[in-house]
Design a protein around this motif. Structure first.
Motif, short mmCIF file in Angstrom:
data_model
loop_
_atom_site.label_atom_id
_atom_site.label_comp_id
_atom_site.label_asym_id
_atom_site.label_seq_id
_atom_site.Cartn_x
_atom_site.Cartn_y
_atom_site.Cartn_z
N ARG A 94 0.81 -1.22 0.00
CA ARG A 94 0.00 0.00 0.00
C ARG A 94 0.85 1.28 0.00
N ARG A 95 1.61 1.48 -1.06
CA ARG A 95 2.49 2.65 -1.12
C ARG A 95 1.70 3.88 -1.56
N VAL A 96 1.37 4.72 -0.60
CA VAL A 96 0.69 5.99 -0.93
C VAL A 96 1.49 7.11 -0.26
N PHE A 97 1.28 8.34 -0.72
CA PHE A 97 1.93 9.49 -0.07
C PHE A 97 1.12 9.82 1.19
N GLU A 98 1.66 9.43 2.35
CA GLU A 98 0.89 9.52 3.59
C GLU A 98 0.61 10.96 4.02
N HIS A 99 1.50 11.89 3.63
CA HIS A 99 1.32 13.29 4.04
C HIS A 99 0.33 14.04 3.14
N LEU A 100 -0.09 13.39 2.04
CA LEU A 100 -1.07 14.01 1.13
C LEU A 100 -2.45 13.41 1.37
N THR A 101 -3.48 14.14 0.98
CA THR A 101 -4.85 13.62 1.07
C THR A 101 -5.08 12.63 -0.08
N PRO A 102 -6.16 11.81 0.00
CA PRO A 102 -6.50 10.95 -1.14
C PRO A 102 -6.63 11.75 -2.44
N ASP A 103 -7.29 12.91 -2.35
CA ASP A 103 -7.44 13.78 -3.52
C ASP A 103 -6.09 14.12 -4.14
N GLU A 104 -5.14 14.55 -3.28
CA GLU A 104 -3.81 14.95 -3.77
C GLU A 104 -3.04 13.76 -4.30
N ASN A 105 -3.21 12.58 -3.67
CA ASN A 105 -2.58 11.36 -4.17
C ASN A 105 -3.03 11.04 -5.58
N LEU A 106 -4.34 11.17 -5.81
CA LEU A 106 -4.89 10.84 -7.14
C LEU A 106 -4.41 11.85 -8.19
N ILE A 107 -4.37 13.12 -7.81
CA ILE A 107 -3.91 14.16 -8.74
C ILE A 107 -2.43 13.90 -9.10
N ARG A 113 -1.01 11.25 -17.69
CA ARG A 113 -2.00 11.37 -18.77
C ARG A 113 -2.70 12.72 -18.82
N GLY A 114 -2.98 13.17 -20.04
CA GLY A 114 -3.94 14.23 -20.35
C GLY A 114 -3.96 15.49 -19.51
N GLY A 115 -5.01 16.28 -19.71
CA GLY A 115 -5.17 17.57 -19.05
C GLY A 115 -6.08 17.49 -17.84
N ARG A 116 -6.50 18.67 -17.38
CA ARG A 116 -7.28 18.79 -16.15
C ARG A 116 -8.64 18.10 -16.24
N ALA A 117 -9.34 18.27 -17.37
CA ALA A 117 -10.68 17.68 -17.52
C ALA A 117 -10.60 16.16 -17.44
N GLU A 118 -9.55 15.62 -18.09
CA GLU A 118 -9.37 14.16 -18.08
C GLU A 118 -9.04 13.68 -16.66
N GLN A 120 -9.98 15.05 -13.86
CA GLN A 120 -11.19 15.09 -13.03
C GLN A 120 -12.13 13.92 -13.37
N ARG A 121 -12.19 13.60 -14.66
CA ARG A 121 -13.03 12.47 -15.09
C ARG A 121 -12.52 11.16 -14.47
N ASN A 122 -11.19 10.98 -14.53
CA ASN A 122 -10.58 9.77 -13.96
C ASN A 122 -10.80 9.70 -12.45
N ARG A 123 -10.66 10.88 -11.79
CA ARG A 123 -10.82 10.93 -10.33
C ARG A 123 -12.27 10.59 -9.95
N ASP A 124 -13.23 11.12 -10.70
CA ASP A 124 -14.64 10.82 -10.43
C ASP A 124 -14.91 9.32 -10.59
N ARG A 125 -14.26 8.73 -11.58
CA ARG A 125 -14.42 7.29 -11.82
C ARG A 125 -13.87 6.49 -10.63
N VAL A 126 -12.70 6.90 -10.15
CA VAL A 126 -12.10 6.22 -8.98
C VAL A 126 -13.04 6.33 -7.78
N TYR A 127 -13.61 7.53 -7.56
CA TYR A 127 -14.51 7.72 -6.42
C TYR A 127 -15.82 6.94 -6.60
N SER A 128 -16.22 6.71 -7.85
CA SER A 128 -17.44 5.92 -8.06
C SER A 128 -17.19 4.46 -7.67
N TYR A 129 -15.96 3.98 -7.87
CA TYR A 129 -15.60 2.62 -7.45
C TYR A 129 -15.36 2.54 -5.94
#
Length: 264
Positions: A94-107, A113-118, A120-129
């Motif tokens: 479970r290697r995650v950046f412990e000092h960052l939030t889940p949001d910051e880890n995902l960003i 890959r891609g730009g900001r819109a992409e 956000q789309r990927n992040r929304d997909r992760v949160y849906s799972y």
């Protein structure tokens, strides 16, 4: 059947001396879900690293055989180029950046890959799972439970939009209910996104419940390969993995040792 991944007779040596895996061949069908089972030290993690390209950092190298992804030989590619092709590995522990939030880890993981819109789309997909991650999105990741950290590690891999998701011991140290929840989500990702998944596990019971096929690796060699239900019903696997072996290893079971001679 088209294969997302084909390992053909792979041999891996560490430090020019130690032969870690000896002629391993594995196939993961496109959109398929396959498990690589085996005891600790059998060569499972080394097999994954030969696919993701992480061997070099540990002074390991493929000395024989080929690794093909979507029909392309990737044996000489750098790890970051394999990520761009669509291979993501969730490392053990479970290697995650412990000092960052889940949001910051995902960003941070989306830089590939891609730009900001992409992103956000990927992040929304992760949160849906993983709705639980969304609830904890502003907490420091170091304060998440082990299960939530594992979900975040998988979410980070999904941010790279992989075609092949590889997971190294995702059930390690987690309660059975959490393992069942995570494996259910993996099954959903496989079904809804058509993503190929290679699952490396010591927990054969959980793994064989979600995959279609399994490979059993021991001492750097594949000693069995079959459909999940056949492996589940195999007396040797049942004795060594599915209870009844009282912690004994495969090599302690005479019946298995006999059969292995035939397999060899």
């Amino acid at each position: 059947m088209t294969h997302a991944l084909t390992l053909n007779n792979i041999e891996v040596i560490y430090d020019h001396v130690f032969l870690a895996i000896k002629g391993v061949s594995i196939e993961v069908p496109q959109g398929g879900m396959v498990a690589l089972l085996g005891a600790n030290g059998a060569g499972k993690s080394t097999t994954l690293k030969s696919i993701s390209g992480l061997l070099k950092s540990e002074r390991g190298e493929i000395t024989r055989g080929s690794v093909q992804f979507m029909g392309q030989d990737i044996g000489k590619l750098a790890p970051q180029d394999r990520v761009k092709l669509g291979i993501a590995q969730v490392l053990e522990g479970r290697r995650v950046f412990e000092h960052l939030t889940p949001d910051e880890n995902l960003i941070a993981a989306s830089a590939v890959r891609g730009g900001r819109a992409e992103m956000q789309r990927n992040r929304d997909r992760v949160y849906s799972y993983f709705p639980r991650l969304q609830q904890r999105r502003t907490a420091k990741s170091g304060y998440l439970s082990g299960g939530e950290q594992q979900m975040l590690a998988i979410g980070r891999a999904l941010m790279t939009q992989p075609k092949l998701l590889m997971l190294d011991e995702p059930s390690l140290g987690l309660a059975p209910l959490i393992v069942a929840e995570i494996f259910d989500i993996l099954r959903r990702i496989n079904r809804e996104d058509g993503m190929s998944i290679l699952l490396v596990e010591q927990n054969a019971i959980a793994a064989l419940d979600v995959v279609s096929h399994g490979y059993l690796i021991e001492n750097g060699r594949v000693v069995m390969h079959d459909k999940a239900e056949v492996l589940r019903d195999n007396p040797d696997i049942r004795e060594a993995y599915l209870g009844g072996a009282e912690g004994r290893d495969f090599k302690d079971i005479k019946h298995y040792r006999r059969r292995k001679r035939w397999l060899a």
